[in-house]
Scaffold this motif. Structure first.
Motif, PDB file in Angstrom:
ATOM      1  N   ASP A  32      27.454  36.673  39.320  1.00 54.11           N
ATOM      2  CA  ASP A  32      28.570  35.791  39.652  1.00 54.11           C
ATOM      3  C   ASP A  32      29.322  36.451  40.799  1.00 54.11           C
ATOM      4  OD1 ASP A  32      31.087  34.492  39.731  1.00 54.11           O
ATOM      5  OD2 ASP A  32      30.987  34.027  37.592  1.00 54.11           O
ATOM      6  N   VAL A  33      29.307  35.839  41.978  1.00 55.09           N
ATOM      7  CA  VAL A  33      29.882  36.473  43.164  1.00 55.09           C
ATOM      8  C   VAL A  33      31.297  35.978  43.485  1.00 55.09           C
ATOM      9  CG1 VAL A  33      27.604  36.988  44.109  1.00 55.09           C
ATOM     10  CG2 VAL A  33      28.777  34.895  44.816  1.00 55.09           C
ATOM     11  N   ARG A  34      31.912  35.295  42.523  1.00 50.34           N
ATOM     12  CA  ARG A  34      33.300  34.900  42.729  1.00 50.34           C
ATOM     13  C   ARG A  34      34.177  36.145  42.698  1.00 50.34           C
ATOM     14  NH1 ARG A  34      34.611  31.131  38.074  1.00 50.34           N
ATOM     15  NH2 ARG A  34      33.191  32.531  36.993  1.00 50.34           N
ATOM     16  N   ASP A  35      35.323  36.085  43.371  1.00 47.26           N
ATOM     17  CA  ASP A  35      36.252  37.208  43.314  1.00 47.26           C
ATOM     18  C   ASP A  35      37.423  36.835  42.426  1.00 47.26           C
ATOM     19  OD1 ASP A  35      37.748  35.724  45.483  1.00 47.26           O
ATOM     20  OD2 ASP A  35      36.089  36.488  46.669  1.00 47.26           O
ATOM     21  N   PHE A  38      36.938  34.385  39.586  1.00 50.60           N
ATOM     22  CA  PHE A  38      36.153  34.767  38.403  1.00 50.60           C
ATOM     23  C   PHE A  38      37.013  34.641  37.149  1.00 50.60           C
ATOM     24  CE2 PHE A  38      34.481  38.050  35.449  1.00 50.60           C
ATOM     25  CZ  PHE A  38      33.177  37.609  35.333  1.00 50.60           C
ATOM     26  N   LYS A  39      38.324  34.857  37.314  1.00 57.21           N
ATOM     27  CA  LYS A  39      39.251  34.733  36.184  1.00 57.21           C
ATOM     28  C   LYS A  39      39.220  33.281  35.699  1.00 57.21           C
ATOM     29  CE  LYS A  39      44.021  35.151  34.874  1.00 57.21           C
ATOM     30  NZ  LYS A  39      45.257  34.571  35.290  1.00 57.21           N
ATOM     31  N   ASN A  42      33.361  32.634  32.620  1.00 60.72           N
ATOM     32  CA  ASN A  42      32.088  32.902  33.280  1.00 60.72           C
ATOM     33  C   ASN A  42      30.934  32.550  32.354  1.00 60.72           C
ATOM     34  OD1 ASN A  42      33.302  35.676  32.230  1.00 60.72           O
ATOM     35  ND2 ASN A  42      31.083  35.785  31.989  1.00 60.72           N
ATOM     36  N   ALA A  46      27.102  37.262  32.514  1.00 67.96           N
ATOM     37  CA  ALA A  46      27.131  37.370  33.979  1.00 67.96           C
ATOM     38  C   ALA A  46      27.709  38.706  34.423  1.00 67.96           C
ATOM     39  CB  ALA A  46      27.941  36.225  34.576  1.00 67.96           C
ATOM     40  N   ASN A  48      29.732  40.440  37.430  1.00 65.09           N
ATOM     41  CA  ASN A  48      30.610  40.027  38.523  1.00 65.09           C
ATOM     42  C   ASN A  48      30.533  41.020  39.673  1.00 65.09           C
ATOM     43  OD1 ASN A  48      34.074  39.954  39.284  1.00 65.09           O
ATOM     44  ND2 ASN A  48      32.625  38.355  39.795  1.00 65.09           N
ATOM     45  N   PRO A  50      31.784  40.566  43.486  1.00 59.30           N
ATOM     46  CA  PRO A  50      32.366  39.682  44.501  1.00 59.30           C
ATOM     47  C   PRO A  50      31.532  39.656  45.778  1.00 59.30           C
ATOM     48  CG  PRO A  50      34.074  40.962  43.437  1.00 59.30           C
ATOM     49  CD  PRO A  50      32.755  41.520  42.956  1.00 59.30           C
ATOM     50  N   CYS A  75      28.442  31.157  42.892  1.00 60.42           N
ATOM     51  CA  CYS A  75      29.874  31.304  43.128  1.00 60.42           C
ATOM     52  C   CYS A  75      30.524  30.089  42.493  1.00 60.42           C
ATOM     53  CB  CYS A  75      30.179  31.434  44.619  1.00 60.42           C
ATOM     54  SG  CYS A  75      29.567  30.056  45.628  1.00 60.42           S
TER      55      CYS A  75
END
Length: 140
Positions: A32-35, A38-39, A42, A46, A48, A50, A75
């Motif tokens: 999961d490449v969210r920054d 991500f909060k 998920n 996953a 994390n 970013p 993402c």
């Protein structure tokens, strides 16, 4: 054989996540490449990383997960950060000369699509914070 990322439908990952015989990190890995986004929740299991750290972390990811048969990147929408991160991962693997049958995939519609489709199903979102999802993305 060098990897080229391809899109995967959410149902494919759904089946893996719910299959108790399959283990994240061994049979598949979800990156999961969210920054900050991500909060809020998920996909179970996953990892994390970013997207803005992918160049720095690609070698570590490859070292840890090179023997995992399937790696899924995503993402929020899998339109920019997810596909770019999957490409960086594949290019780094190719540059290192690693030959693998690993399948590198991008989750179509990203976490937003996953959330919309599976938010009411037990065990498909972990660390869920409903308050993050209470209001529309754009309100003016």
């Amino acid at each position: 054989m060098s990897s080229v990322p391809v899109f995967a439908e959410p149902e494919e990952l759904y089946d893996l996540v719910l299959d108790t015989r399959k283990q994240p990190g061994k049979d598949y890995v979800i990156v999961d490449v969210r920054d900050a986004d991500f909060k809020g929740g998920n996909i179970p299991g996953a990892v994390n990383v970013p997207a803005n750290e992918m160049y720095d972390k690609a070698n570590d990811l490859i070292r840890e997960y090179a023997n995992v048969p399937k790696v899924y990147f995503h993402c929020a929408l899998s339109q920019v950060r997810g596909p770019k991160s999957a490409r960086i991962y594949c290019e780094t693997m190719n540059n290192l000369g690693i030959q693998t049958d690993q399948k590198v995939k991008i989750l179509r519609d990203g976490f937003e699509g996953w959330h919309a489709k599976y938010k009411k199903e037990e065990g498909l979102i972990e660390s869920y914070d409903e308050s993050v999802w209470e209001w529309d993305i754009i309100k003016e």
